[in-house]
Enzyme design. Structure first.
Site, PDB file in Angstrom:
ATOM      1  N   VAL A   1     -13.823  53.358 -53.104  1.00 41.19           N
ATOM      2  CA  VAL A   1     -15.014  54.093 -52.668  1.00 41.19           C
ATOM      3  C   VAL A   1     -14.529  55.409 -52.046  1.00 41.19           C
ATOM      4  O   VAL A   1     -13.329  55.587 -51.852  1.00 41.19           O
ATOM      5  CB  VAL A   1     -15.856  53.314 -51.628  1.00 41.19           C
ATOM      6  CG1 VAL A   1     -16.739  52.287 -52.275  1.00 41.19           C
ATOM      7  CG2 VAL A   1     -14.974  52.687 -50.563  1.00 41.19           C
TER       8      VAL A   1
ATOM      9  N   VAL B   1       4.930  45.878 -52.360  1.00 39.39           N
ATOM     10  CA  VAL B   1       5.975  45.944 -51.332  1.00 39.39           C
ATOM     11  C   VAL B   1       5.961  44.639 -50.538  1.00 39.39           C
ATOM     12  O   VAL B   1       4.900  44.219 -50.054  1.00 39.39           O
ATOM     13  CB  VAL B   1       5.757  47.143 -50.380  1.00 39.39           C
ATOM     14  CG1 VAL B   1       6.738  47.107 -49.224  1.00 39.39           C
ATOM     15  CG2 VAL B   1       5.864  48.450 -51.138  1.00 39.39           C
TER      16      VAL B   1
ATOM     17  N   ALA C   1     -17.795  61.312 -51.649  1.00 40.90           N
ATOM     18  CA  ALA C   1     -18.430  62.525 -51.138  1.00 40.90           C
ATOM     19  C   ALA C   1     -17.443  63.267 -50.249  1.00 40.90           C
ATOM     20  O   ALA C   1     -16.722  62.653 -49.463  1.00 40.90           O
ATOM     21  CB  ALA C   1     -19.678  62.159 -50.345  1.00 40.90           C
TER      22      ALA C   1
ATOM     23  N   SER D   1       0.428  49.431 -56.115  1.00 39.40           N
ATOM     24  CA  SER D   1       0.337  48.124 -56.749  1.00 39.40           C
ATOM     25  C   SER D   1      -0.987  48.017 -57.487  1.00 39.40           C
ATOM     26  O   SER D   1      -2.053  48.014 -56.853  1.00 39.40           O
ATOM     27  CB  SER D   1       0.449  47.042 -55.665  1.00 39.40           C
ATOM     28  OG  SER D   1      -0.070  45.838 -56.140  1.00 39.40           O
TER      29      SER D   1
ATOM     30  N   LYS E   1     -21.955  69.638 -53.997  1.00 39.88           N
ATOM     31  CA  LYS E   1     -22.630  69.075 -52.820  1.00 39.88           C
ATOM     32  C   LYS E   1     -22.881  70.193 -51.816  1.00 39.88           C
ATOM     33  O   LYS E   1     -21.935  70.837 -51.344  1.00 39.88           O
ATOM     34  CB  LYS E   1     -21.732  67.984 -52.208  1.00 39.88           C
ATOM     35  CG  LYS E   1     -22.264  67.423 -50.895  1.00 39.88           C
ATOM     36  CD  LYS E   1     -21.372  66.325 -50.351  1.00 39.88           C
ATOM     37  CE  LYS E   1     -21.838  65.896 -48.962  1.00 39.88           C
ATOM     38  NZ  LYS E   1     -20.943  64.959 -48.311  1.00 39.88           N
TER      39      LYS E   1
HETATM   40  C1  LIG Z   1     -17.574  51.966 -47.517  1.00 33.28           C
HETATM   41  C2  LIG Z   1     -16.716  53.182 -47.546  1.00 33.28           C
HETATM   42  C3  LIG Z   1     -17.235  54.386 -48.028  1.00 33.28           C
HETATM   43  C4  LIG Z   1     -16.442  55.540 -48.026  1.00 33.28           C
HETATM   44  N1  LIG Z   1     -16.989  56.733 -48.418  1.00 33.28           N
HETATM   45  C5  LIG Z   1     -16.281  57.867 -48.265  1.00 33.28           C
HETATM   46  C6  LIG Z   1     -16.826  59.135 -48.598  1.00 33.28           C
HETATM   47  O1  LIG Z   1     -17.944  59.250 -49.093  1.00 33.28           O
HETATM   48  N2  LIG Z   1     -16.063  60.234 -48.385  1.00 33.28           N
HETATM   49  C7  LIG Z   1     -14.811  60.153 -47.869  1.00 33.28           C
HETATM   50  O2  LIG Z   1     -14.191  61.196 -47.636  1.00 33.28           O
HETATM   51  N3  LIG Z   1     -14.244  58.962 -47.608  1.00 33.28           N
HETATM   52  C8  LIG Z   1     -14.944  57.822 -47.784  1.00 33.28           C
HETATM   53  N4  LIG Z   1     -14.369  56.631 -47.499  1.00 33.28           N
HETATM   54  C9  LIG Z   1     -12.937  56.576 -47.169  1.00 33.28           C
HETATM   55  C10 LIG Z   1     -12.127  56.652 -48.467  1.00 33.28           C
HETATM   56  O3  LIG Z   1     -12.473  55.582 -49.318  1.00 33.28           O
HETATM   57  C11 LIG Z   1     -10.636  56.597 -48.169  1.00 33.28           C
HETATM   58  O4  LIG Z   1     -10.321  57.528 -47.192  1.00 33.28           O
HETATM   59  C12 LIG Z   1      -9.837  56.921 -49.405  1.00 33.28           C
HETATM   60  O5  LIG Z   1     -10.229  56.125 -50.484  1.00 33.28           O
HETATM   61  C13 LIG Z   1      -8.357  56.775 -49.175  1.00 33.28           C
HETATM   62  O6  LIG Z   1      -7.993  55.459 -49.019  1.00 33.28           O
HETATM   63  P1  LIG Z   1      -6.445  55.100 -48.807  1.00 33.28           P
HETATM   64  O7  LIG Z   1      -5.660  55.783 -49.864  1.00 33.28           O
HETATM   65  O8  LIG Z   1      -6.070  55.348 -47.412  1.00 33.28           O
HETATM   66  O9  LIG Z   1      -6.416  53.521 -49.043  1.00 33.28           O
HETATM   67  P2  LIG Z   1      -6.589  52.661 -50.392  1.00 33.28           P
HETATM   68  O10 LIG Z   1      -7.537  53.276 -51.344  1.00 33.28           O
HETATM   69  O11 LIG Z   1      -6.874  51.263 -49.927  1.00 33.28           O
HETATM   70  O12 LIG Z   1      -5.162  52.708 -51.063  1.00 33.28           O
HETATM   71  C14 LIG Z   1      -4.086  51.947 -50.598  1.00 33.28           C
HETATM   72  C15 LIG Z   1      -2.947  52.033 -51.595  1.00 33.28           C
HETATM   73  O13 LIG Z   1      -1.842  51.326 -51.069  1.00 33.28           O
HETATM   74  C16 LIG Z   1      -1.358  50.446 -52.055  1.00 33.28           C
HETATM   75  N5  LIG Z   1      -0.798  49.273 -51.369  1.00 33.28           N
HETATM   76  C17 LIG Z   1      -1.314  48.590 -50.329  1.00 33.28           C
HETATM   77  N6  LIG Z   1      -0.518  47.568 -49.993  1.00 33.28           N
HETATM   78  C18 LIG Z   1       0.534  47.624 -50.831  1.00 33.28           C
HETATM   79  C19 LIG Z   1       1.696  46.821 -51.013  1.00 33.28           C
HETATM   80  N7  LIG Z   1       1.952  45.752 -50.251  1.00 33.28           N
HETATM   81  N8  LIG Z   1       2.547  47.174 -51.987  1.00 33.28           N
HETATM   82  C20 LIG Z   1       2.324  48.260 -52.784  1.00 33.28           C
HETATM   83  N9  LIG Z   1       1.252  49.025 -52.665  1.00 33.28           N
HETATM   84  C21 LIG Z   1       0.356  48.699 -51.706  1.00 33.28           C
HETATM   85  C22 LIG Z   1      -2.571  50.101 -52.903  1.00 33.28           C
HETATM   86  O14 LIG Z   1      -2.187  49.657 -54.189  1.00 33.28           O
HETATM   87  C23 LIG Z   1      -3.279  51.446 -52.944  1.00 33.28           C
HETATM   88  O15 LIG Z   1      -2.750  52.252 -53.965  1.00 33.28           O
HETATM   89  C24 LIG Z   1     -15.122  55.468 -47.544  1.00 33.28           C
HETATM   90  C25 LIG Z   1     -14.589  54.252 -47.117  1.00 33.28           C
HETATM   91  C26 LIG Z   1     -15.373  53.125 -47.110  1.00 33.28           C
HETATM   92  C27 LIG Z   1     -14.789  51.822 -46.622  1.00 33.28           C
END
Ligand SMILES: Cc1cc2nc3c(=O)[nH]c(=O)nc-3n(C[C@H](O)[C@H](O)[C@H](O)COP(=O)(O)OP(=O)(O)OC[C@H]3O[C@@H](n4cnc5c(N)ncnc54)[C@H](O)[C@@H]3O)c2cc1C
Length: 484
Positions: free
Chosen positions: A30, A168, A33, A22, A61
């Site tokens: 974020v 969703v 690294a 979405s 890195k």
């Molecule tokens: C402060 C911070 C610093 C970080 N730094 C690092 C780092 O340096 N190195 C590292 O390895 N990791 C780091 N991380 C972790 C990293 O950001 C995540 O592991 C990575 O971005 C993956 O996130 P994700 O895909 O699980 O979730 P998200 O990026 O939140 O993606 C979620 C997805 O689900 C979709 N979605 C959610 N709800 C719905 C819905 N209802 N309908 C349709 N789509 C939906 C969204 O659109 C999005 O595409 C950090 C995290 C934080 C909080």
């Protein structure tokens, strides 16, 4: 990442992969690294390194510099490579302790090629010949997470993943089994499926929102629960390492990319207000910010089952360990790797799920303990957060490791721990732990000979770094840019 890896593994004539995202919600934005396991993922996703660096504005890195952690004014480096020569293996650490207990005083950082190269702003690729000291190098990347996501999405779509834009809302479940059967999007699409991978981020839309799987909260060990992030202009050549600087209520990251620097302050909301955190972050920037500071709330811990019924949670939906050792992207890769090796039939056998949950739990707990070590072993820092962490009861696995190290200089690892001896040696020593003994087999080596060997490592490291190119000269950027 999950879609890009799965599309490579499945038979596209028999299996369809739909990716639902979405734009309205967006990604967390974020996570810049990584650690060296990223090479495994990029390889299975069929990614060319130069193209990847150009598309994501990546830098190399070599490790992480931790400043003011063990005590104020102190700094140490966690390198991605090994200490000593390749042939030394774990014996380096015992040689080192033998010398140290015999009165030898030196900085162990000078015996790691990664550390010396990083501090000199140099980089080169590891050698494959184990006789070369360059074979002790290891590296990962810093990259722009949004560009990486876009890059993977394009490559996954090219190979047959179908992307559906929309939010969703309604989610259907089988009346008896509770298995998820379909997702309804805000655009009126109904997406039916056999296996659902929940990559919905911290909200855990399916794994928690629908299945109510439960969460183990680890904030009593890792108390930070908020971050404020802001990018800033790049003013100098990018460093080949991440900086993690301990502050009054947490720590600050500095991540050098080709086109900007990523900055953030991870803090504990019991010990800092948002205003105070943003002010500390902004006043420490070495260049003007490129955006308004953005706050992110999180909870440290893990989903009780990453795989529940026909839902596998990968990424933040499966749990979160704060970014101190840049491990979240690794945990995504690791989830993908484990899912590939335990790929289920339509029935999603509960034994398969159980095995997945068991090995994921072991891995995340090992990483958790490694992070707790940084918070626990500090001295001379009066702020309440640090005083609280010094006094906290440790997870049993960490207590056992610290005790072993104190008694014998040994690092005892579980069978599938992410961080190996060199990492534990760097962080235990960097945080101020000193063993009382070492492996007695090292006494087969005479003390003078041992010191001579250590001297030859230090000289070999220095000579190798002198010949390495500057990090900036190794970067690959878009045509016409600074690194094109
Ligand atoms: C402060 C911070 C610093 C970080 N730094 C690092 C780092 O340096 N190195 C590292 O390895 N990791 C780091 N991380 C972790 C990293 O950001 C995540 O592991 C990575 O971005 C993956 O996130 P994700 O895909 O699980 O979730 P998200 O990026 O939140 O993606 C979620 C997805 O689900 C979709 N979605 C959610 N709800 C719905 C819905 N209802 N309908 C349709 N789509 C939906 C969204 O659109 C999005 O595409 C950090 C995290 C934080 C909080």
């Amino acid at each position: 990442m999950t879609a890009a890896a799965l599309i490579k593994a499945v038979d596209v004539r028999r299996c369809r992969i739909a990716l639902v995202e979405s734009d309205e919600i967006g990604t967390i934005g974020v996570g810049e690294a990584t650690i060296p396991t990223i090479h495994w993922f990029n390889r299975i996703a069929g990614i060319d390194e130069k193209e990847f660096m150009r598309e994501t504005r990546a830098t190399f890195k070599l490790g992480i510099e931790f400043s003011h952690w063990a005590k104020p004014g102190h700094s140490y480096f966690h390198p991605f490579g090994r200490y000593g020569f390749a042939s030394d293996g774990v014996s380096f650490q015992h040689r080192w302790f033998k010398a140290q207990l015999g009165g030898f005083e030196d900085d162990f950082a000078d015996y790691s090629l990664n550390t010396v190269a990083a501090r000199a702003g140099k980089f080169t690729f590891p050698a494959t010949d184990p006789r070369s000291i360059l074979s002790t190098l290891g590296y990962a990347y810093h990259f722009d997470a949004s560009l990486y996501a876009r890059f993977l999405r394009t490559s996954a779509e090219r190979q047959g993943v179908r992307r559906h834009e929309g939010r969703v809302g309604k989610i259907d479940q089988h009346a008896e089994s509770g298995f998820i059967t379909a997702l309804h999007t805000s655009r009126g699409e109904v997406l039916e499926g056999d296996l659902f991978i929940d990559c919905s981020g911290l909200r855990g839309l399916l794994i928690e929102g629908v299945l109510g799987t439960g969460f183990d909260d680890w904030s009593h060990w890792l108390p930070c629960d908020r971050a404020v992030a802001v990018p800033s202009e790049r003013v100098a050549a990018p460093l080949p390492y991440t900086r993690a600087i301990a502050r009054e209520a947490g720590w600050q990251w500095r991540i050098p990319l080709q086109h900007r620097t990523g900055n953030g302050y991870v803090y504990c909301s019991r010990h800092s207000s948002d205003d105070r955190a943003a002010a500390l972050l902004l006043e420490s920037l070495d260049a003007p910010p490129l955006a308004e500071p953005r706050f992110i709330a999180f909870r440290t811990g893990r989903r009780r089952q990453a795989w529940n019924k026909n839902v596998v949670a990968i990424g933040l939906s499966s749990g979160f360990l704060e970014p101190l050792e840049s491990t979240s992207i690794h945990l995504i890769q690791s989830g993908i790797a484990k899912l590939l090796s335990l790929f289920p039939n339509r029935d999603c056998d509960s034994y398969t799920a159980q095995q997945y949950n068991r090995i994921i739990a072991e891995e995340i707990e090992g990483i958790r303990d490694f992070l707790v070590l940084h918070y626990h072993s500090t001295a001379g820092k009066p702020e309440p957060l640090w005083a609280e962490c010094r006094g906290m009861p440790l997870p049993e696995g960490l207590r056992y490791k610290e005790e072993h190290f104190a008694r014998s200089g040994r690092i005892v690892l579980g069978s599938d721990e992410l961080f190996k001896e060199a990492s534990w040696f760097a962080v235990l020593s960097g945080q101020g732990h000193r063993p009382r003994d070492y492996n007695p087999l090292i006494d087969a080596i005479d003390s003078g000979e041992n010191l001579a060997h250590l001297g030859s490592i230090k000289a070999g490291v220095r000579a190798a770094v002198a010949k390495m190119p500057e990090h900036a000269a190794c970067l690959v950027g878009p045509p016409g840019g600074a690194y094109g």
